[in-house]
Design a protein around this motif. Structure first.
Motif, PDB file in Angstrom:
ATOM      1  N   ARG A 186       0.864  -1.182   0.000  1.00 19.39           N
ATOM      2  CA  ARG A 186       0.000   0.000   0.000  1.00 19.39           C
ATOM      3  C   ARG A 186       0.901   1.233   0.000  1.00 19.39           C
ATOM      4  N   ILE A 187       1.062   1.781  -1.195  1.00 15.84           N
ATOM      5  CA  ILE A 187       2.053   2.833  -1.439  1.00 15.84           C
ATOM      6  C   ILE A 187       1.351   4.050  -2.036  1.00 15.84           C
ATOM      7  N   LEU A 188       1.682   5.240  -1.538  1.00 10.30           N
ATOM      8  CA  LEU A 188       1.123   6.485  -2.064  1.00 10.30           C
ATOM      9  C   LEU A 188       2.179   7.254  -2.853  1.00 10.30           C
ATOM     10  N   PHE A 189       1.710   8.126  -3.746  1.00  7.36           N
ATOM     11  CA  PHE A 189       2.578   9.051  -4.465  1.00  7.36           C
ATOM     12  C   PHE A 189       2.234  10.458  -3.988  1.00  7.36           C
ATOM     13  N   VAL A 190       3.236  11.201  -3.501  1.00  8.78           N
ATOM     14  CA  VAL A 190       3.008  12.516  -2.896  1.00  8.78           C
ATOM     15  C   VAL A 190       3.744  13.581  -3.700  1.00  8.78           C
ATOM     16  N   THR A 191       3.051  14.689  -4.010  1.00  3.74           N
ATOM     17  CA  THR A 191       3.646  15.736  -4.841  1.00  3.74           C
ATOM     18  C   THR A 191       3.178  17.122  -4.396  1.00  3.74           C
ATOM     19  N   ASN A 192       3.958  18.128  -4.733  1.00  2.09           N
ATOM     20  CA  ASN A 192       3.545  19.524  -4.523  1.00  2.09           C
ATOM     21  C   ASN A 192       3.417  20.261  -5.855  1.00  2.09           C
ATOM     22  N   THR A 193       3.548  19.541  -6.952  1.00  2.00           N
ATOM     23  CA  THR A 193       3.383  20.143  -8.277  1.00  2.00           C
ATOM     24  C   THR A 193       2.557  19.215  -9.150  1.00  2.00           C
ATOM     25  N   THR A 194       1.681  19.797  -9.964  1.00  2.00           N
ATOM     26  CA  THR A 194       0.885  18.984 -10.891  1.00  2.00           C
ATOM     27  C   THR A 194       0.933  19.551 -12.305  1.00  2.00           C
ATOM     28  N   GLY A 214       0.130  -6.290  -9.252  1.00  2.96           N
ATOM     29  CA  GLY A 214      -1.207  -6.693  -8.848  1.00  2.96           C
ATOM     30  C   GLY A 214      -1.712  -5.997  -7.598  1.00  2.96           C
ATOM     31  N   TYR A 215      -1.135  -4.830  -7.276  1.00  5.48           N
ATOM     32  CA  TYR A 215      -1.534  -4.077  -6.086  1.00  5.48           C
ATOM     33  C   TYR A 215      -2.352  -2.849  -6.478  1.00  5.48           C
ATOM     34  N   ASP A 216      -3.057  -2.293  -5.470  1.00  8.34           N
ATOM     35  CA  ASP A 216      -3.883  -1.106  -5.711  1.00  8.34           C
ATOM     36  C   ASP A 216      -3.020   0.123  -5.972  1.00  8.34           C
ATOM     37  N   THR A 217      -3.520   0.987  -6.862  1.00 10.88           N
ATOM     38  CA  THR A 217      -2.928   2.314  -7.021  1.00 10.88           C
ATOM     39  C   THR A 217      -3.855   3.329  -6.371  1.00 10.88           C
ATOM     40  N   PHE A 218      -3.312   4.495  -6.028  1.00 10.14           N
ATOM     41  CA  PHE A 218      -4.100   5.530  -5.373  1.00 10.14           C
ATOM     42  C   PHE A 218      -3.922   6.853  -6.128  1.00 10.14           C
ATOM     43  N   PRO A 219      -4.942   7.718  -6.073  1.00  7.71           N
ATOM     44  CA  PRO A 219      -4.746   9.057  -6.642  1.00  7.71           C
ATOM     45  C   PRO A 219      -3.578   9.747  -5.954  1.00  7.71           C
ATOM     46  N   ALA A 220      -2.846  10.557  -6.704  1.00 11.00           N
ATOM     47  CA  ALA A 220      -1.702  11.258  -6.126  1.00 11.00           C
ATOM     48  C   ALA A 220      -2.167  12.150  -4.978  1.00 11.00           C
ATOM     49  N   THR A 242       1.902   2.114   3.919  1.00 12.10           N
ATOM     50  CA  THR A 242       3.134   1.858   4.673  1.00 12.10           C
ATOM     51  C   THR A 242       4.336   2.539   4.038  1.00 12.10           C
ATOM     52  N   ALA A 243       4.125   3.142   2.858  1.00 13.25           N
ATOM     53  CA  ALA A 243       5.251   3.777   2.163  1.00 13.25           C
ATOM     54  C   ALA A 243       4.741   4.851   1.221  1.00 13.25           C
ATOM     55  N   VAL A 244       5.619   5.827   0.925  1.00  8.87           N
ATOM     56  CA  VAL A 244       5.279   6.888  -0.025  1.00  8.87           C
ATOM     57  C   VAL A 244       6.450   7.131  -0.981  1.00  8.87           C
ATOM     58  N   VAL A 245       6.097   7.460  -2.221  1.00  5.68           N
ATOM     59  CA  VAL A 245       7.047   7.948  -3.213  1.00  5.68           C
ATOM     60  C   VAL A 245       6.827   9.449  -3.305  1.00  5.68           C
ATOM     61  N   VAL A 246       7.875  10.248  -3.114  1.00  2.00           N
ATOM     62  CA  VAL A 246       7.750  11.704  -3.093  1.00  2.00           C
ATOM     63  C   VAL A 246       8.409  12.300  -4.337  1.00  2.00           C
ATOM     64  N   ILE A 247       7.832  13.352  -4.870  1.00  2.00           N
ATOM     65  CA  ILE A 247       8.222  13.920  -6.166  1.00  2.00           C
ATOM     66  C   ILE A 247       9.688  14.323  -6.249  1.00  2.00           C
ATOM     67  N   ASP A 248      10.280  14.875  -5.154  1.00  2.00           N
ATOM     68  CA  ASP A 248      11.709  15.192  -5.163  1.00  2.00           C
ATOM     69  C   ASP A 248      12.207  15.341  -3.726  1.00  2.00           C
ATOM     70  N   ASP A 249      13.516  15.459  -3.571  1.00  2.00           N
ATOM     71  CA  ASP A 249      14.140  15.471  -2.246  1.00  2.00           C
ATOM     72  C   ASP A 249      13.727  16.650  -1.385  1.00  2.00           C
TER      73      ASP A 249
END
Length: 340
Positions: A186-194, A214-220, A242-249
């Motif tokens: 269960r992983i999210l994608f987090v951003t401050n720019t679109t 085969g896992y769920d995706t979520f809206p950013a 349990t984890a997030v991918v963030v747009i940049d450092d």
């Protein structure tokens, strides 16, 4: 008293216009005359006036570097731009070129600055350091057939624009796959720019990795300001991420702070991975797992690509795509799950 073109012409027994043509390496002057005039120039210690020389050539011997609108603290403090400008400067110097920076707070002012630089012949071409769907600069450069290179992937005119970039979709996929390899589902994608294309590409890569597994995706999760920040904890709770991918450092530092604010400890409760491998990756604690996009190489190859265009004076070199490799740097913000 400095030596002038007239002094050189008198001693070499040629016209001043001949000396000017020798300085500009004009093909109408014979090799023998060039050799004679250059020998006199050397003996007299004559140094050509660079401005006059450039005027004769119709060139400025400079390239323009266009920054995105510096409309936020994140952009003003982003080390990506300082690092890539340093790489562009270094590569430009090797080719005897200077650099000039175009920056502004908004697109209208930025476009005006770029137009002035072009009309006043301050630069011979441009390197554009961003790709934004609201950007009027690419339209201006493309419509007027001004030579430029894009660091990033264009939204349009892909067949006409020369660009240098990482494979950002692959970056997003690799970052997400690394989390999956460590037991996260269960992983999210987090951003401050679109608006920037790196958002779309990295988010597409995130989705692709999860779908293939085969896992769920979520809206950013889009965090544009304080109101969004306060709801970040709710997003984590609702999705059971349990984890997030963030747009940049640089934004990962903000996400780490928000996680702590909402009582999530990184990496014990929430793993985090990001992109750019900037100085922020080792200034924050725990140290950030990040994908190195090789910023120096982006700047170097972007400059080389523009210089290749400038050297092809009679044709517009377009449609060149160069992909720069990346490397995942594992540090402390990703926890390996045993039971998931």
């Amino acid at each position: 008293m400095s030596v002038t073109v007239k002094d050189v012409a008198k001693k070499a027994n040629v016209a001043t216009s001949t000396v000017s043509r020798v300085i500009n390496d004009h093909p109408s002057i014979s090799p023998a005359t060039k050799k004679k005039v250059r020998k006199v120039m050397e003996e007299m210690g004559y140094v050509p006036n660079k401005n006059a020389q450039n005027l004769g050539k119709g060139a400025s011997n400079a390239i323009g570097v266009i920054l995105p609108p510096l409309d936020s603290k994140e952009r003003l403090g982003n080390p990506f731009y300082l690092e890539i400008i340093e790489a562009i400067n270094e590569e430009s110097r090797k080719h005897g070129l200077a650099t000039a920076i175009a920056s502004a707070r908004n697109f209208d002012s930025l476009l005006h600055n770029v137009q002035q630089m072009h009309r006043q012949r301050q630069v011979d071409g441009f390197i554009l350091l961003y790709s934004d769907r609201s950007d009027p600069i690419i339209e201006f450069l493309t419509t007027h057939k001004i030579k430029f290179t894009l660091v990033g992937q264009p939204y349009r005119y892909e067949d006409e624009i020369s660009y240098v970039d990482n494979d950002n979709q692959l970056l997003g996929k690799h970052a997400t796959e690394f989390l999956i390899k460590n037991g996260h589902k269960r992983i999210l994608f987090v951003t401050n720019t679109t608006d920037e294309i790196i958002y779309f590409e990295r988010y597409f890569g995130y989705q692709k990795a999860l779908m293939l597994a085969g896992y769920d995706t979520f809206p950013a999760i889009k965090l544009h300001g304080p109101d969004d920040y306060m709801h970040f904890g709710e997003s984590l709770t609702e999705t059971k991420a349990t984890a997030v991918v963030v747009i940049d450092d640089i934004f990962a530092l903000r996400v780490l702070q928000l996680a702590q604010l909402h009582h999530y400890k990184v990496p014990d409760d929430l793993s985090l991975i990001s992109f750019n491998n900037s100085i922020f990756a080792t200034l924050m604690h725990p140290y950030l797992t990040s994908i190195d996009i090789t910023i120096q190489e982006l700047g170097r190859r972007g400059t080389q690509t523009l210089i290749d265009q400038l050297n092809n004076k009679n044709e517009l070199t377009t449609g060149v795509r160069i992909v720069i490799p990346h490397e995942l740097i594992e540090r402390e913000t990703v926890r390996k799950l045993i039971n998931n």
